[in-house]
Every structure is written in C-alpha cells, then in structure tokens.
Design an enzyme around this catalytic site. Structure first.
Site, PDB file in Angstrom:
ATOM      1  N   ALA A  44       0.713  -1.174   0.138  1.00 45.45           N
ATOM      2  CA  ALA A  44      -0.065   0.019  -0.072  1.00 45.45           C
ATOM      3  C   ALA A  44       0.883   1.127  -0.110  1.00 45.45           C
ATOM      4  CB  ALA A  44      -0.990  -0.122   1.261  1.00 45.45           C
ATOM      5  N   ASP A  45       2.090   1.199   0.875  1.00 43.84           N
ATOM      6  CA  ASP A  45       2.952   2.370   0.954  1.00 43.84           C
ATOM      7  C   ASP A  45       3.399   2.572  -0.383  1.00 43.84           C
ATOM      8  OD1 ASP A  45       3.305   4.081   3.065  1.00 43.84           O
ATOM      9  OD2 ASP A  45       4.470   2.528   4.109  1.00 43.84           O
ATOM     10  N   LEU A  46       3.875   1.489  -0.973  1.00 45.32           N
ATOM     11  CA  LEU A  46       4.882   1.565  -2.451  1.00 45.32           C
ATOM     12  C   LEU A  46       3.974   2.039  -3.507  1.00 45.32           C
ATOM     13  CD1 LEU A  46       6.836  -1.645  -1.919  1.00 45.32           C
ATOM     14  CD2 LEU A  46       7.647   0.707  -1.740  1.00 45.32           C
ATOM     15  N   GLY A  75       2.799   5.583  -3.332  1.00 39.90           N
ATOM     16  CA  GLY A  75       3.926   6.566  -3.804  1.00 39.90           C
ATOM     17  C   GLY A  75       4.073   6.262  -5.305  1.00 39.90           C
TER      18      GLY A  75
END
Length: 403
Positions: free
Chosen positions: A166-168, A171
């Site tokens: 989810a973070d990546l 981004g």
C-alpha cells in the site's frame, strides 16, 4: 537527457510513500531536494541494517536526491522553505493531514508564492473523511483496504502482503499524479493539489474482487496462491520445492497435460473449461502434484517451458538478487556513497529507448546540500550563516541521531 530533466521537486517525506514517489521522479531525471529535520532527519536513517554507520534502506530509497536540513517548526526554517518552494515544480509530502497547515506550509499557503506548484499529499486515509486524522501505516491500509482478507491460506491467520504494497503503490500513484498534473499545468499554467492515500491505493487492487462482489454480492476470501476464478493458476509442489503455473487457456491447458504426461486430465470433459477447473481444483491440483512431486522444480519448469506453458520457480530474494536474467538486463547497479562506498541498487522498472532513467548517487548525508541549495534559492551568506547558527538549518557532516 532524462525524461524529467529540468523539473525541480521538493520532498517533505519520511519512511516510504513520499520518498518512494520522489525516488521515481529522481530516477526520471528530476532534481529532488529532500527536506529533513536537522535533528535526525528522515526516520529511515535510524533503521538498519547499517553500513559504515549509515542506513542501508535509506541509501537505496533516497538515491539521486539532495538533502537540505531545515527546522520547519522554526520561523527562519519555514521562511527558507518558502524560498525553496518558490522555484519548485512539485512538492511531495506525507505528513499526517493538517501537519503542513500547522506549519503554514499547506497548498493554499504556498500557491500564492508559486501558482504553478503541483502539491502532492500522501497519507494513510486521505486528506478528508472521518479517518483522516488517524495515523495510518501500510499494515493498517492493507487491513482496512481488504488485502489481508484475501491473502494467505483459507482458514489461516490474517497475513499481509510481504512487502509494504500500500505504501509503495501510493508512492507510484503520487509520482504518476505529479507527472499528470505537470502535463495539465502545461495547458493551464496552474498547479493543483493532489491527494493520494494508502487506503485507496490498497482498495484499487481489488479488480477481481470488485468484479465478483458487484456482479453477484459474493465476498472473496483467501485462496493461498490460487486465482480467483480460473485454474490451474497457482503454486504447485515439486520434489524439491515449488513452482507456479498458469495453464488457463485451452492451448496452455493442453500443453500442461502433455508436459506432465497427464492425457487423462485433458480428455476429462469436466476440466475442459478454466472456470470449471477452478471449481474442481481441490481434486485437480492433487492429481497434478502426484506427478510434479516426483520431479524437481527445474525439471517441471523445463518441461512446461518446452510446451509453452507459463510457469516459474518460486525464488527467494537471495536468488532474485543474483538472477541471471536480471543480471543480463543490468537491472542492478551500484550507486556511490561518500562513506558507504558502492551501494547496490534495485533498478527502475521503466526503460526508455531515448531518455534513460538516471543512475546517480546513493541516498545523501543529512544536510549534505543545505548550503548549496539555499544559495541557489538566493539566500545570502549572512542569511545562511544565521540559519545554521540558530539551528534552523544544518549541513553535513551531521551526527545521526535517533528521531
């Protein structure tokens, strides 16, 4: 020339989403100025493993960037930041919603200084809504966004995706949105505020699950490595490990049966359709594994390859980072660091025939570019000296402190 040569980006980021977004922009040739707290910098600097006293993950996630150490909570530091943003094309931040506003550095604070500024805000839950004020990390987004409900084995404990997906992807969406907003600015002359969140990034993956739910009302669950609707499309056992197979078309299903010596499965009309095979996979997969578990992974993959069946061994990262195919394509490369020496990097997934991605230095020392960047922004030597003396700015070498 790189695709984004001439584009100037300011990052106020920590951990993953904003730094990963700006890493993409930096790889594409943008000048990325990473603004960090003089006392410790980005929290990833304090996360090991360490080489020569420096964070190995930080050196990779922040390649091709310049570091400026400014205390944005101080008025002199915030004023210097405004000067920095005046000439920027993009600002990317992933502080908790409202934090930049408290600093007087929100989008509507900065737009009068720079009407063309593209301002990207990444957060756990988005800039508004009932969850906006809550802290949001990758695992929470995977949980609330449904990913953990379909990951793992049926009946097993909840499992997250092995990387901070989810973070990546937040981004990546942030980087894509920034480039798109720059394209819009070329037509209008105006910048805009972009809102990307970990939650919506996680939910955006639910293509198959949404297709099923909105069509039938059925809620999907974990299937291990199996596909949601076709078979065989999953990991299968071998005598020495596992490999994956995707025999879902008539041609590849015939090829699998031929490769493994299973003509009886191909002739069984119950297995003629991939969707029907999915419903019968509890008996189909054991029938396939009765053959594959007597053969090595390399043997099974070679046989399937020879018959045009999509397949691959399941590699650990030690194998991935030494993979012959990736090596031949020069995916991995070494970035120089002033104290760590060569730092092996993961390559960009974007390959351009005419404007290649940049392969520059590893993540910078904290404050390595403070003085130079502030000079570029028009600050005098006296103004810079005052910022440094008051602790509103710092330059390397700066001791790394725990945040």
């Amino acid at each position: 020339m790189n695709p984004l040569s001439g584009i100037r980006v300011v990052e106020v980021g920590a951990f993953m989403a904003a730094p990963f977004a700006t890493m993409q922009l930096a790889d594409l040739g943008a000048t990325v100025i990473k603004v960090e707290n003089p006392r410790g910098g980005d929290q990833v600097r304090a996360i090991g493993p360490f080489t020569a006293g420096h964070s190995s993950p930080f050196a990779r996630l922040n390649r091709n960037k310049r570091s400026v150490a400014l205390d944005l909570k101080s008025e002199p530091g915030a004023a210097a930041f405004r000067r920095l943003v005046q000439d920027a094309d993009v600002l990317v931040e992933n502080l908790r919603p409202g934090a930049m506003r408290k600093l007087g550095l929100a989008f509507d604070d900065l737009q009068p200084l720079n009407p063309g500024l593209v301002y990207v805000s990444a957060s756990g839950w988005g800039q508004d809504g009932p969850l906006a004020h809550l802290p949001g990390l990758d695992i929470m987004a995977q949980a609330r966004g449904g990913l953990m409900s379909v990951t793992g084995m049926p009946g097993g404990d909840p499992v997250k995706v092995g990387v901070p997906i989810a973070d990546l992807v937040c981004g990546l969406y942030g980087a894509l949105a920034a480039v798109s907003a720059l394209q819009a600015r070329a037509a209008t002359g105006q910048g805009q505020h972009v809102d990307v969140s970990l939650l919506e990034s996680a939910v955006s993956f639910a293509i198959w699950e949404a297709g099923k739910y909105f069509a039938t009302g059925e809620v999907g669950g974990p299937l291990g490595s199996a596909h949601q609707s076709t078979a065989p499309y999953q990991a299968i056992r071998t005598s020495d490990g596992w490999c994956t197979v995707g025999a879902v078309s008539p041609k590849t299903w015939q090829g699998l049966c031929a490769a493994l010596g299973l003509p009886e499965l191909f002739e069984d009309r119950r297995y003629a359709d991939a969707h029907d095979r999915h419903g019968l996979r509890d008996e189909l997969i054991p029938a396939i594994e009765r053959v594959t578990t007597r053969r090595t992974t390399a043997d099974v993959v070679a046989a399937l390859d020879a018959h045009g069946v999509p397949c691959a061994p399941i590699s650990d990262y030690g194998q991935v980072f030494n993979d012959e195919h990736l090596g031949r394509r020069r995916f991995f490369w070494d970035a120089e660091h002033p104290e760590m020496g060569p730092v092996r990097q993961l390559g960009s997934a974007m390959r351009f025939s005419a404007t290649p991605t940049r392969r520059g230095p590893a993540g910078p020392l904290l404050g390595a570019d403070t003085v130079e960047v502030l000079r570029e922004c028009g600050l005098t030597e006296q103004e810079i000296d005052r910022l440094l003396a008051e602790g509103a700015a710092a330059q390397s070498p700066t001791p790394l402190e725990s945040p």
